[in-house]
Design an enzyme around this catalytic site. Structure first.
Site, mmCIF file in Angstrom:
data_model
loop_
_atom_site.group_PDB
_atom_site.id
_atom_site.type_symbol
_atom_site.label_atom_id
_atom_site.label_comp_id
_atom_site.label_asym_id
_atom_site.label_seq_id
_atom_site.Cartn_x
_atom_site.Cartn_y
_atom_site.Cartn_z
ATOM 1 N N GLU A 425 51.015 40.237 29.182
ATOM 2 C CA GLU A 425 50.125 39.141 29.545
ATOM 3 C C GLU A 425 50.761 38.279 30.636
ATOM 4 O O GLU A 425 51.877 37.784 30.467
ATOM 5 C CB GLU A 425 49.818 38.300 28.297
ATOM 6 C CG GLU A 425 49.047 39.097 27.245
ATOM 7 C CD GLU A 425 49.233 38.569 25.834
ATOM 8 O OE1 GLU A 425 49.846 37.499 25.678
ATOM 9 O OE2 GLU A 425 48.772 39.237 24.890
ATOM 10 N N GLU A 456 47.319 42.566 22.027
ATOM 11 C CA GLU A 456 48.654 43.157 21.864
ATOM 12 C C GLU A 456 48.633 44.543 21.236
ATOM 13 O O GLU A 456 49.371 45.429 21.666
ATOM 14 C CB GLU A 456 49.544 42.217 21.037
ATOM 15 C CG GLU A 456 50.034 40.986 21.784
ATOM 16 C CD GLU A 456 49.036 39.841 21.787
ATOM 17 O OE1 GLU A 456 49.323 38.807 22.422
ATOM 18 O OE2 GLU A 456 47.969 39.988 21.145
ATOM 19 N N HIS A 525 55.333 30.901 16.955
ATOM 20 C CA HIS A 525 55.874 31.305 18.256
ATOM 21 C C HIS A 525 57.399 31.380 18.259
ATOM 22 O O HIS A 525 57.981 31.573 19.327
ATOM 23 C CB HIS A 525 55.473 30.288 19.339
ATOM 24 C CG HIS A 525 54.083 30.439 19.867
ATOM 25 N ND1 HIS A 525 52.975 30.210 19.106
ATOM 26 C CD2 HIS A 525 53.623 30.798 21.086
ATOM 27 C CE1 HIS A 525 51.889 30.401 19.831
ATOM 28 N NE2 HIS A 525 52.255 30.766 21.040
#
Length: 728
Positions: A425, A456, A525
């Site tokens: 990305e 993904e 994350h």
């Protein structure tokens, strides 16, 4: 308020045959199509019989009834066409292999038997389904995981939509090589509801990939009808939504599938992109049992009987005879050739009759080989130049930030190897991706730095297909936690591919995963992926902590024929370190780096904790022997260096920033206790974060991961224990 209906410009077609379609169907085409169809049918009947006798270990997903569609499709395409498929793939695989081996001068009507190569591949296919050592994958693939690149079967997958995305990678490779070969991704109506199916359709359309998505709509996903599975039962709308033209046909008529495949090939040739074919078919038996669906109550006997009247074998033989394309006697002769080859395959694997039949004992694989081929033997590193920082003179080195080394080393390898592609990305945007890791690559290699959508699992499975086809994809996951969107691709497919397919096929793929550190990115994350990937031994894992190590380990990752995870810690990216002018050296997997020499305690570290452990020990006046492990794949860890250090210090702590749940320290601790118990003066200590994932709150984030105070506390405990023992 006024509304106006928006109409989609992507066409959906219904195919209907005309008399001229039969008139132009040649005798040669008819013989080939019928041989593929009968090959699939008789093979499936043999599998069903073996299953009834308890000789097929695991499921055997019969496709009897629906073989006409795949036989017709493949007969219309070139013998070098590639296919992927799902768990119900015997019929597609048999049709593909027979078509691929069809010699130019072969005439089944004139032959006394099928050619030797067709007979042999039938035998080895059956052997693999039965789990035998002479099978395509040494028996590891079984019924659901079949691969033989020599005949264009590039993999069948038990996860029903994965083959669609893997097929995108195969099609990508054929496109860049300009081979002209199409990839056909076979799948069922159940798969179309999976997210991966839509990711694959989107990728294929976005990149104009030369592939046919061939949906065999057999009306049921196990026992659930289409109407029970979706509100919109017109399945062609899925392709239309991605801008892919599609066509629907009666799949019980092999000629309809033949003409649809011809249309698809022409469509792809003219418009460069994919198409979808929906063949409406019917499987006569239950999901993986030798009984009809009516025995389980989800289908009626009347429904089954109405479909059986459309049997593709009976239909095609009858039509060919009626239209004087191929007489019934010739069809029966072809059938006899096929039946003989299948029976010979069965007899090669099975001995005894009836209830006393058994697999020939000498055909089973050796149990001692169970762990063979999980990864390769690293023979590809023969002749590689391995160096360490200390091998260079000071005047040969320049201080460079790690973030600047990252695109530089990749650029050097891309200039040498045209098979390397970078995808992820935003990797081609913003002058080098989101952090600058691909800076300058787009300018030098505009066709090999590929922006992907946010899907993904789709693009990681596509990368798996690219690697399977001989390319070398470098996949960037913007953050490590995004791996969970791609766990099928990364852990179920890529990690298992080499072993599952008998060690015959390498998987040269590099995955870059970023850890942001304590920068407030929150619990979705911020994970260190090493511990999760370490549970899947098909992956090799490297954790470069310095600019020099990043270049050497990335070079090794790109040379390696196994998938390699490169863990990148964002907190290290702006740190500078010495590197040589040319980044052409390698660092071997499984070799730790000595960070500091000491004799009181051993500290095993990675990434940011290397420097932290060194500085903390120095400030506390502790003589610490510190190792940067650099490689964390369980079978690659440098236990030789670890054991040597522990024999010197007799005390060890594993120092990780990671949270406890995803830590690899538990494995290391267990292994060290087993290997070094007699040399330990105290139990293995662990510096590791808490149970909770880091959250956005600054203080809670700092509390969740290990830091300086944790290292200090552990060192005090170790020294206090040592002092107590000495006093005693």
């Amino acid at each position: 308020m006024k509304t106006q209906q928006i109409r989609n410009q992507t066409p959906m077609y219904q195919l209907s045959l005309e008399d001229k379609d039969w008139k132009s169907f040649t005798n040669e085409q008819a013989k080939r199509t019928l041989t593929l169809l009968l090959g699939a049918r008789r093979f499936e009947e043999a599998i069903l019989d073996l299953d009834k006798r308890g000789l097929v270990h695991g499921p055997a997903h019969s496709s009897i009834g629906q073989e006409g569609a795949s036989a017709g499709c493949l007969a219309a395409l070139t013998p070098t066409t590639k296919i992927t498929a799902t768990h119900r793939a015997h019929h597609q695989v048999v049709a593909k292999m027979l078509h691929a081996l069809w010699a130019r001068d072969f005439d089944p009507v004139q032959a006394d038997q099928l050619p030797d190569d067709m007979r042999e591949i039938t035998r080895t296919l059956l052997a693999d389904i039965l789990g035998l050592k002479e099978g395509w994958s040494g028996g590891r693939g079984g019924s659901m995981h079949l691969r033989n690149d020599e005949v264009g079967v590039v993999g069948t997958q038990a996860i029903v939509a994965s083959g669609m995305a893997i097929g995108c990678g195969t099609a990508w490779a054929e496109k860049v090589r300009q081979s002209g070969d199409l990839t056909v991704a076979f799948f069922g109506d159940g798969a179309i509801h999976q997210g991966t199916a839509h990711e694959a359709l989107n990728l294929a359309a976005l990149y104009d990939l030369p592939m046919i998505f061939f949906m065999e709509n057999n009306q049921y996903s196990v026992s659930m009808s289409i109407e029970q599975s979706t509100r919109e039962s017109e399945l062609l709308t899925r392709a239309q939504g991605h801008g892919i033209p599609s066509i629907k046909l009666n799949g019980m008529n092999p000629l309809a599938a033949y003409r649809a495949a011809e249309w698809a090939a022409k469509e792809i040739s003219g418009k460069r992109g994919p198409v979808l074919i929906q063949a409406d078919v019917y499987r006569y038996y239950h999901q993986s049992a030798p009984y009809p669906g009516s025995a389980f109550g989800y289908r009626s006997k009347d429904e089954e009987e109405s479909w059986r009247k459309q049997d593709p074998v009976d239909f095609l033989i009858g039509e060919l005879d009626k239209r004087k394309i191929l007489d019934r006697k010739s069809s029966e002769h072809i059938d006899s050739l096929v039946q003989e080859a299948v029976q010979a395959a069965v007899e090669s694997c099975v001995e005894g009759k009836g209830s006393s039949a058994r697999i020939k004992p000498d055909l089973w694989p050796d149990p001692a080989t169970v762990d063979n081929d999980i990864t390769g033997d690293l023979g590809e590193f023969e002749g590689a130049r391995f160096t360490e920082l200390q091998d260079y003179a000071a005047n040969e080195l320049d201080e460079t930030r790690l973030i600047d080394v990252m695109p530089r080393v990749v650029a050097e390898r891309m200039a040498e190897d045209e098979s390397i592609y970078v995808l992820g990305e935003d990797v081609a945007n913003m002058g080098g991706g989101t952090v600058g890791a691909t800076k300058g690559l787009m300018d030098r290699f505009p066709d090999r730095v590929i922006n992907t959508p946010i899907n993904e699992n789709g693009f990681c499975n596509m990368a798996a297909g690219m690697a399977s086809a001989g390319l070398k994809p470098i996949v960037e996951l913007m953050y490590s936690d995004f791996m969970f969107n791609a766990t099928d691709a990364l852990l179920n497919q890529i990690a298992k591919m080499r072993h599952l397919f008998g060690g015959r096929y390498p998987v040269p793929l590099v995955l870059r995963c970023r850890i942001p550190g304590t920068e407030g990115y929150g619990s979705q994350h911020s994970m260190d992926p090493s511990g999760v990937f370490a549970m899947f031994p098909g992956w090799r894992i490297v954790t470069p902590a310095t600019p020099f190590d990043y270049a050497g380990l990335m070079n090794s990752a790109l040379r390696c024929q196994d998938p390699v995870l490169v863990v990148e810690h964002q907190s290290l990216q702006k740190k500078a370190g010495p590197i040589p002018e040319k980044l052409d050296y390698h660092i071997p997997f499984g070799k730790a780096r000595k960070v500091a020499e000491g004799n009181q305690v051993t500290l095993l570290t990675t990434l940011t904790m290397c420097e932290l452990a060194r500085d903390t020990a120095k400030e506390m006046g502790v003589s610490a022997d510190i190792l940067d492990l650099r490689t964390l794949s369980q079978r690659d860890i440098d236990f030789e260096a670890i054991e040597a250090s522990i024999r010197k210090t007799n005390n060890v702590a594993i120092v990780e920033q990671s949270t406890r749940g995803t830590s690899i320290g538990a494995f290391l601790s267990d292994e060290i206790q087993r290997r070094c118990f007699d040399h330990l003066d105290q139990p293995v200590k662990r510096v590791v974060g808490r149970w909770a994932a880091p959250t956005v709150s600054k203080v809670l984030e700092q509390a969740a991961v290990a830091g300086r105070s944790d290292v200090e506390e552990t060192l005090r405990e170790m020294l206090a224990d040592t002092a107590q023992r000495a006093a005693a």
